[in-house]
Structure formats: structure tokens, C-alpha cells
Design a protein around this motif. Structure first.
Motif, short mmCIF file in Angstrom:
data_model
loop_
_atom_site.label_atom_id
_atom_site.label_comp_id
_atom_site.label_asym_id
_atom_site.label_seq_id
_atom_site.Cartn_x
_atom_site.Cartn_y
_atom_site.Cartn_z
N ILE A 93 0.83 -1.21 0.00
CA ILE A 93 0.00 0.00 0.00
C ILE A 93 0.86 1.26 0.00
CG2 ILE A 93 -1.68 1.34 1.35
CD1 ILE A 93 -2.95 -1.26 2.20
N GLY A 94 1.99 1.23 0.71
CA GLY A 94 2.80 2.43 0.87
C GLY A 94 3.43 2.93 -0.42
N ILE A 95 4.01 2.02 -1.21
CA ILE A 95 4.69 2.45 -2.45
C ILE A 95 3.70 2.99 -3.49
CG2 ILE A 95 6.11 1.66 -4.38
CD1 ILE A 95 7.51 -0.24 -2.44
N PRO A 96 2.60 2.27 -3.81
CA PRO A 96 1.63 2.87 -4.74
C PRO A 96 1.06 4.19 -4.24
CG PRO A 96 1.23 0.52 -4.50
CD PRO A 96 2.23 0.89 -3.46
N LEU A 97 0.85 4.29 -2.92
CA LEU A 97 0.31 5.53 -2.37
C LEU A 97 1.31 6.67 -2.55
CD1 LEU A 97 -1.96 6.93 -0.83
CD2 LEU A 97 -0.90 6.18 1.30
N ALA A 98 2.60 6.39 -2.41
CA ALA A 98 3.62 7.40 -2.63
C ALA A 98 3.63 7.85 -4.09
CB ALA A 98 5.00 6.86 -2.24
N ILE A 99 3.46 6.91 -5.00
CA ILE A 99 3.39 7.27 -6.43
C ILE A 99 2.19 8.16 -6.71
CG2 ILE A 99 3.09 6.32 -8.75
CD1 ILE A 99 4.68 3.87 -7.83
N VAL A 158 8.12 9.04 -1.23
CA VAL A 158 7.76 10.34 -1.81
C VAL A 158 9.00 11.22 -1.94
CG1 VAL A 158 6.55 12.51 -1.35
CG2 VAL A 158 5.36 10.34 -1.09
N THR A 159 9.83 11.23 -0.90
CA THR A 159 11.07 12.03 -0.94
C THR A 159 11.98 11.57 -2.07
OG1 THR A 159 10.95 12.35 1.46
CG2 THR A 159 13.08 12.76 0.40
N GLY A 160 12.12 10.25 -2.22
CA GLY A 160 12.97 9.72 -3.28
C GLY A 160 12.43 10.01 -4.66
N TYR A 183 8.15 6.83 -14.33
CA TYR A 183 8.27 6.34 -12.95
C TYR A 183 9.11 5.07 -12.88
CZ TYR A 183 5.18 9.60 -10.55
OH TYR A 183 4.66 10.72 -9.97
N ARG A 184 8.90 4.16 -13.83
CA ARG A 184 9.59 2.88 -13.77
C ARG A 184 11.08 3.01 -14.03
NH1 ARG A 184 7.05 0.37 -17.58
NH2 ARG A 184 8.68 0.51 -19.17
N ASN A 185 11.46 3.82 -15.00
CA ASN A 185 12.86 3.88 -15.43
C ASN A 185 13.66 5.03 -14.83
OD1 ASN A 185 12.29 1.69 -17.08
ND2 ASN A 185 11.87 2.95 -18.89
N ILE A 186 13.00 6.04 -14.31
CA ILE A 186 13.73 7.21 -13.81
C ILE A 186 13.45 7.48 -12.34
CG2 ILE A 186 14.12 9.69 -14.11
CD1 ILE A 186 13.35 9.37 -17.04
N ARG A 187 12.20 7.69 -11.98
CA ARG A 187 11.88 8.10 -10.62
C ARG A 187 12.11 6.97 -9.59
NH1 ARG A 187 9.49 13.04 -9.90
NH2 ARG A 187 8.54 14.02 -11.72
N LEU A 188 11.62 5.78 -9.89
CA LEU A 188 11.76 4.69 -8.92
C LEU A 188 13.22 4.32 -8.65
CD1 LEU A 188 8.71 2.38 -9.74
CD2 LEU A 188 9.13 3.67 -7.64
N PRO A 189 14.09 4.23 -9.67
CA PRO A 189 15.51 3.97 -9.36
C PRO A 189 16.12 5.02 -8.44
CG PRO A 189 15.09 3.52 -11.66
CD PRO A 189 13.84 4.15 -11.13
N TYR A 190 15.74 6.28 -8.62
CA TYR A 190 16.27 7.33 -7.74
C TYR A 190 15.70 7.19 -6.32
CZ TYR A 190 19.05 10.31 -10.78
OH TYR A 190 20.06 10.80 -11.58
#
Length: 273
Positions: A93-99, A158-160, A183-190
Motif C-alpha cells: 500500500i505504501g509504495i503505490p500511495l507514494a506514487i 515520496v522524498t525519493g 516512474y519505472r525507469n527514472i523516478r523509482l531507481p532514484y
């Protein structure tokens, strides 16, 4: 027959292999722990403290041994099951909610204050209400564990996600990348380093959540056992259960770190590679 030069080289390698400073840094925590246990044992014997006030390490070990592996394994599994289920739910729940929070300013302004309110509410006070509403079984305990563990995951993720360099986002959009690929290739890796920092914190909070839930309503588990043992003035057994909780929490903490090291080694600081 080896020459003096060869012998000197071997001796130099042996000295470099054994570094007293590195050895001291490696074994210092264990030596400190042993010293603390000896001091604890000595103080209990010197002042003749009764076990119901402060049991000695030897009394704790004896109480744990007398109870038997079968009883301990039953309580450990009950606590571990609730911990892992609540922790998994907090991730799902936490990761999708952050997205969601980072993808819409409106949703962020709407949901974030509600999340802060939930996190600010004392779970110990709310736990009995949750048990009454959800009934008996694992469900209320898992939900209580989730409530304690999920907030750091959301905030750190969210910060990341927001820490991604803006020029990379603009470049991906100029190349026609979809929001999903962004999100998959840029934001999530960061966000991975921030996320795993939160995951390490949350796994220890999940153990705390499981214990709090067991204090309120449970028939098994280390939290329930501590509550029961102290009510019967079996303090050495309660200390043994507490030490098992510490071991479980530390083990899970290091397992999360190991997962990051195995799956995302590039996200670690250079000193930890």
C-alpha cells in the motif's frame, strides 16, 4: 630455501593481513556485549537482587531453557507471522500511495494531511477499538502492525521520487516517454536508496506493532507471553521473550539490508559495496 627478501615479503603480508585496529573495530561490539552481561550478572549476585526485580542473565537463560523449544517456537511464529504480514501490507500500500501522492498535487494536498493525522494518533489507544471492530484473529493485529509500519515507507518513497533531477524528467518527456516509463525507469531507481532506508526502519516498527497488538488481544505471540509472564511475576521468562524480540528485530533489519545489497548494490554508498 627462501631468500631474506622473500621472507621479509611474507612477513609484511602477514602483518598487513592482521590489522589490530580492524580487529578491534570488528570485535568491539561483541566484547562490549560480553562485558555488559558479566557486569549485569555480577551486580545481580553482589546485591542479591531477586529475580522478580531484575533477573541475572544466567536466570534468564535457565528460564528460557526450562520452557522448551516447542513453546518458544509457537510464540515466535505467531509474532513473526503478524509482523511479516503487516510489513508486506505496508509495502503493497505504501509504495503505490507514494506514487499517487507525487503524481497529483491535488491528491497530495488532500491525502497527506490525513496520513499525518493517522500517524499522529496513538496506536496503543486505538488498538482496542480496532480489535473490537475487526474481531478476533490475525486481521486486527496485522492491521495494527500495518498502521505503525507504513508511514515511513510513504514519506521516504515520496522524498525519493521527488528527488529525481528535473532535467531527466524533462528529457524523458521530450522524448515522448509515458508517465509509466518515467516512474519505472527514472523516478523509482532514484527512490530506491530512500525506500530501503525506510524499509529498514519499518521492519523494526512492524515488530513493535505486532507486540502492541498482542498486548491488546492475542492467545499466542511473544508480546502476549511477556504480558502473561509479568502478570504471574515470571520476570526471567519475560526477559527471555524480550531478548528474542530483539534478536528477531535485528535479524529482519539485516535481512532487509542484505536484500538491498543483493538486488540493488548500485544504490548503496561506496563504502558498503
Amino acid at each position: 630455501m627462501s631468500s631474506p627478501t622473500t621472507s621479509a615479503a611474507k612477513s609484511s603480508r602477514a602483518m598487513s593481513a592482521f590489522n589490530p585496529r580492524q580487529a578491534a573495530e570488528r570485535f568491539a561490539p561483541w566484547l562490549a556485549l560480553v562485558a555488559l552481561l558479566l557486569l549485569w550478572e555480577g551486580a545481580c549476585r553482589l546485591f542479591e537482587l531477586p529475580d522478580f526485580v531484575l533477573p541475572s542473565p544466567s536466570a534468564i537463560a535457565q528460564a528460557a531453557w526450562q520452557l522448551g523449544i516447542g513453546v518458544w517456537s509457537e510464540h515466535i511464529w505467531a509474532t513473526l507471522r503478524v509482523t511479516l504480514l503487516g510489513y508486506a501490507l505496508s509495502i503493497l500500500i505504501g509504495i503505490p500511495l507514494a506514487i499517487v501522492l507525487t503524481s497529483s498535487k491535488l491528491l497530495s494536498r488532500t491525502l497527506y494531511p490525513l496520513l499525518v493525522i493517522v500517524q499522529s494518533t496513538p496506536i496503543v489507544a486505538v488498538a482496542p477499538i480496532i480489535v473490537v471492530v475487526m474481531g478476533a484473529g490475525d486481521l486486527p493485529r496485522v492491521f495494527i502492525t500495518f498502521l505503525i509500519a507504513f508511514f515511513p515507507i510513504v514519506v521516504s518513497c515520496v522524498t525519493g521520487l521527488l528527488a529525481t533531477p528535473e532535467e531527466l524528467i524533462e528529457l524523458s518527456r521530450s522524448l515522448g516517454a509515458s508517465r509509466t516509463r518515467e516512474y519505472r525507469n527514472i523516478r523509482l531507481p532514484y527512490a530506491i536508496p530512500h525506500l530501503f532506508a525506510a524499509l529498514r526502519i519499518s521492519i523494526t516498527l512492524a515488530v513493535i506493532g505486532a507486540v502492541v497488538a498482542e498486548f491488546v488481544a492475542a492467545e499466542k505471540g511473544l508480546g502476549y507471553f511477556i504480558n502473561f509472564a509479568t502478570s504471574m511475576f515470571q520476570v526471567p521468562q519475560a526477559f527471555a521473550a524480550l531478548l528474542l524480540l530483539v534478536v528477531i528485530s535485528l535479524t529482519l533489519f539485516h535481512l532487509v539490508g542484505l536484500t538491498q545489497k543483493l538486488l540493488f548494490p548500485w544504490s548503496l554508498p561506496k563504502a558498503q559495496h
